[in-house]
Design a protein around this motif. Structure first.
Motif: not given
Length: 517
Positions: A276-281, A387-389, A408-410, A412-415
């Motif tokens: 989940x980290x790179x999605x948040x990044x 990297x995030x994807x 992880x993708x979720x 991303x979308x909430x952020x």
């Protein structure tokens, strides 16, 4: 002796290329969606149709799409493993077709909000399915490069949507000027739906669902330049490795949600958090604070005209697309960690300069502001974006990959929802301070990546599993890409291959040589 069976209808480089094109259309659609609302929200016909929406309503129009994407991830949690990677992509794309029709025909704010949610649900499903499908179909030595290509297509979606909005704006005051750019999303859906029926399911998913014969045939079709016989030693070895991996996971038992959130032998919680980290990044870098509203940023922050703002946003997006191809040449050689670290540090510096120039607010400073927006998109595309994807799909074990990637993708979308919703109001109320916040977030990604993220470059998915089985949760010691393997041997590309005897080794070498020709 009969001729070994192989499927020659679509195989080898043609098959891998077809999968890449289909995944690319999905990523291009994703990028287009990120930019299209920023291109139309300031058009007079759009503002007239929706009664001159406030910054708050502008944020809702854009950000509610991300709530739909989050719901799509939940749908993927519940059903994607049942329908498979390919089936999930099919369903997600059809849902997006419905959402696109509803958006392009909207006459009221409520209809636009609902239609944005519908489109988001389809895209949320797709953004869970596509990375897994691609990661499970491509070999370790080119998996990173393929994700770079898809990331570049996300980047291309931005200028495409901006220039589409700029071109159609010439039809003002007709509603066509904003309806056409939104309706154009359907073109990408058509490409996906036309090609997808001819493509195979993920072989790893097929093995996990007790369909090894189909998986073996797909492994054969995916290998080499034009496919391989299904009894080629490399194909048999691939199938054997996946069977062993699946058998071990099934021996432990079927994955449950409780297990996903339990550390256990497979270190599921560690992988979910790291994935989940790179999605948040990606989101908390501030990229979509710029990308969704780039014309508005130029128009409201530094006072450029609407026409010039659209042109600059389009040119920036085009440069973003062109430079985002560069990691193709060094992604697997340099590694995911190094790219994340340097990209995050550079993004932080850019945000500091953007904030400083907006604070100074002189005419030269305004153009320096624009210049560092260009540079920010460039350095973001060299590390955080690709990297995030890919990272979550690379580190999750097969049995929990669907749930782990969807989690992880979720995030991303909430952020994404939070960032996009607050941006129009933040531009109005915070000014330069907004970009200081993004600078701090980007700086924090550097130590987090250095201490906690193992390197996955040039490692097969099974080798990545071994990292998590041997390293305990905490500071990682796997900080460099795997050694480069000889390009001449397919077996060598995928890991340390053992042979029963010299005869088998000679057979593989001869077959590899034939396949290369």
């Amino acid at each position: 002796m009969g001729t070994p069976k192989t499927n020659s209808t679509l195989a080898g480089a043609r098959l891998r290329g077809s999968i890449a094109v289909t995944c690319g259309a999905a990523f291009l659609l994703f990028g287009y969606d990120q930019g299209v609302f920023g291109a139309v929200v300031s058009l007079p016909s759009f503002r007239l149709q929706f009664n001159d929406p406030s910054p708050n309503l502008e944020g809702i129009f854009a950000a509610i799409y991300d709530i739909g994407c989050f719901v799509g991830c939940i749908v993927a949690f519940l059903g994607a493993e049942r329908f498979g990677r390919k089936g999930s992509l099919m369903w997600g794309t059809w849902i997006m077709v419905i959402g696109t029709i509803l958006q392009a025909s909207a006459y009221e704010s409520v209809q636009m909000i609902i239609s944005r949610i519908v489109s988001g649900i389809g895209n949320g499903i797709n953004t869970c399915a596509v990375p897994m499908w691609q990661a499970e179909c491509f070999q370790a030595h080119n998996r990173g490069a393929m994700l770079v290509i898809q990331s570049a297509l996300i980047a291309f979606g931005h200028p495409l949507s901006t220039f589409m909005g700029l071109a159609s704006s010439q039809a003002e005051p007709s509603g066509f000027s904003w309806r056409w750019p939104i309706a154009f999303q359907g073109a990408f859906c058509v490409i996906i739906l036309m090609v997808l029926p001819w493509l195979p399911e993920s072989p790893r998913w097929l093995v996990a669902h007790d369909r090894p014969e189909e998986a073996q045939d797909i492994f054969a079709r995916l290998a080499g330049q034009s496919g391989m016989p299904v009894d080629h030693p490399y194909v048999v070895d691939q199938l054997h490795q996946i069977k062993e991996n699946v058998a071990e996971e099934q021996r432990i038992g079927e994955a449950t949600w409780a297990e996903v959130f339990t550390e256990g032998k497979l270190r599921n919680v560690s992988r979910v958090l790291l994935g989940a980290g790179p999605y948040l990044f990606n989101q908390w870098s501030g990229i979509n604070s710029l990308a969704y509203f780039l014309p508005i940023t130029f128009e409201r922050n530094i006072g450029l005209s609407r026409q010039l703002s659209l042109i600059l946003a389009g040119v920036l997006g085009l440069q973003y697309f062109l430079v985002s191809w560069l990691p193709y040449f060094f992604m697997d050689r340099v590694g995911r960690r190094t790219l994340l670290i340097w990209s995050s540090a550079a993004c932080s510096v850019c945000m500091i300069m953007i904030a400083a120039m907006l604070y100074v607010n002189t005419l030269p400073a305004q153009w320096v502001f624009v210049a560092f927006c260009f540079i920010f998109f460039d350095v973001f595309s060299w590390g955080i974006l690709p990297v995030s994807w890919m990272y979550a799909a690379e580190i999750m074990p097969l049995r929990t990959r669907n749930k782990g990637v969807a989690l992880g993708v979720s995030t991303h979308w909430l952020s994404n929802f939070v960032v996009v919703y607050v941006t129009p109001q933040a531009i109005e109320n915070l000014g330069y301070q907004l970009y200081i916040i993004w600078a701090v977030f980007n700086a924090s990604f550097v130590p987090i990546t250095w201490f906690f993220y193992p390197e996955t470059a040039r490692r097969s998915l099974e080798e990545v599993d071994q990292i998590f089985l041997t390293e305990k949760f905490g500071i990682t010691h796997t900080r460099k890409p795997a050694p480069k393997r000889p390009r001449g041997s397919i077996a060598a590309m995928e890991g340390n291959r053992s042979f029963k005897d010299d005869a088998e080794k000679e057979q593989v070498e001869v077959a590899d040589s034939t396949a290369a020709k």
